[in-house]
Design a protein around this motif. Sequence first.
Motif, PDB file in Angstrom:
ATOM      1  N   CYS A 204       0.847  -1.197   0.000  1.00 16.39           N
ATOM      2  CA  CYS A 204       0.000   0.000   0.000  1.00 16.39           C
ATOM      3  C   CYS A 204       0.878   1.241   0.000  1.00 16.39           C
TER       4      CYS A 204
ATOM      5  N   CYS B 291       0.752   3.607   1.904  1.00 23.45           N
ATOM      6  CA  CYS B 291       1.082   4.040   3.271  1.00 23.45           C
ATOM      7  C   CYS B 291       2.277   3.284   3.837  1.00 23.45           C
TER       8      CYS B 291
ATOM      9  N   TYR C 224       2.308  -0.220   4.066  1.00 20.04           N
ATOM     10  CA  TYR C 224       1.922  -1.582   4.438  1.00 20.04           C
ATOM     11  C   TYR C 224       2.364  -2.592   3.376  1.00 20.04           C
TER      12      TYR C 224
ATOM     13  N   CYS D   2      -6.383  -2.299   3.013  1.00 25.44           N
ATOM     14  CA  CYS D   2      -5.155  -2.136   3.786  1.00 25.44           C
ATOM     15  C   CYS D   2      -5.520  -2.064   5.262  1.00 25.44           C
TER      16      CYS D   2
ATOM     17  N   CYS E  98      -4.548   1.711   6.655  1.00 27.96           N
ATOM     18  CA  CYS E  98      -5.204   2.960   6.260  1.00 27.96           C
ATOM     19  C   CYS E  98      -6.546   2.759   5.555  1.00 27.96           C
TER      20      CYS E  98
HETATM   21 ZN   LIG Z   1      -2.384   1.563   3.543  1.00 34.06          ZN
END
Ligand SMILES: [Zn+2]
Length: 113
Positions: free
Chosen positions: A74, A76, A78, A86, A89
């Motif tokens: 992801c 973010c 992850y 995810c 987030c």
């Molecule tokens: Zn994420």
Amino acid sequence: MHEFGIAYDIFATTRRAAMEHRAQQVKKVTVEIGEMSMVNPEQVIFLFDTLAEEDPLVRGATLETVVVATLSRCTCGYEGDEKFVCPLCGALPELVRGREITVINIEIEVDEE
Ligand SMILES: [Zn+2]
């Protein structure tokens, strides 16, 4: 039928490789099947066997399937095996691995003469 196209691709790839290496016989083919590829390995094996039956080079070869686990990433940061959401987030992660179907190994018998 989804599986037929896949089995045919595996068969064609195997046959091409066997001919390039002047194989007498294909012994075994190993294929990685992504967990998310929506493919039924048993059905692919069955269809591959049906195709192989028609070809002296590939006839009798064993098709081995290895299921590859999903890997998603992801924006973010992850990274893991969540496919749709995810856990950090809530966004839709990108699938890095798990959808592909790849021939990873072909065992052949070569006449040395
Ligand atoms: Zn994420």
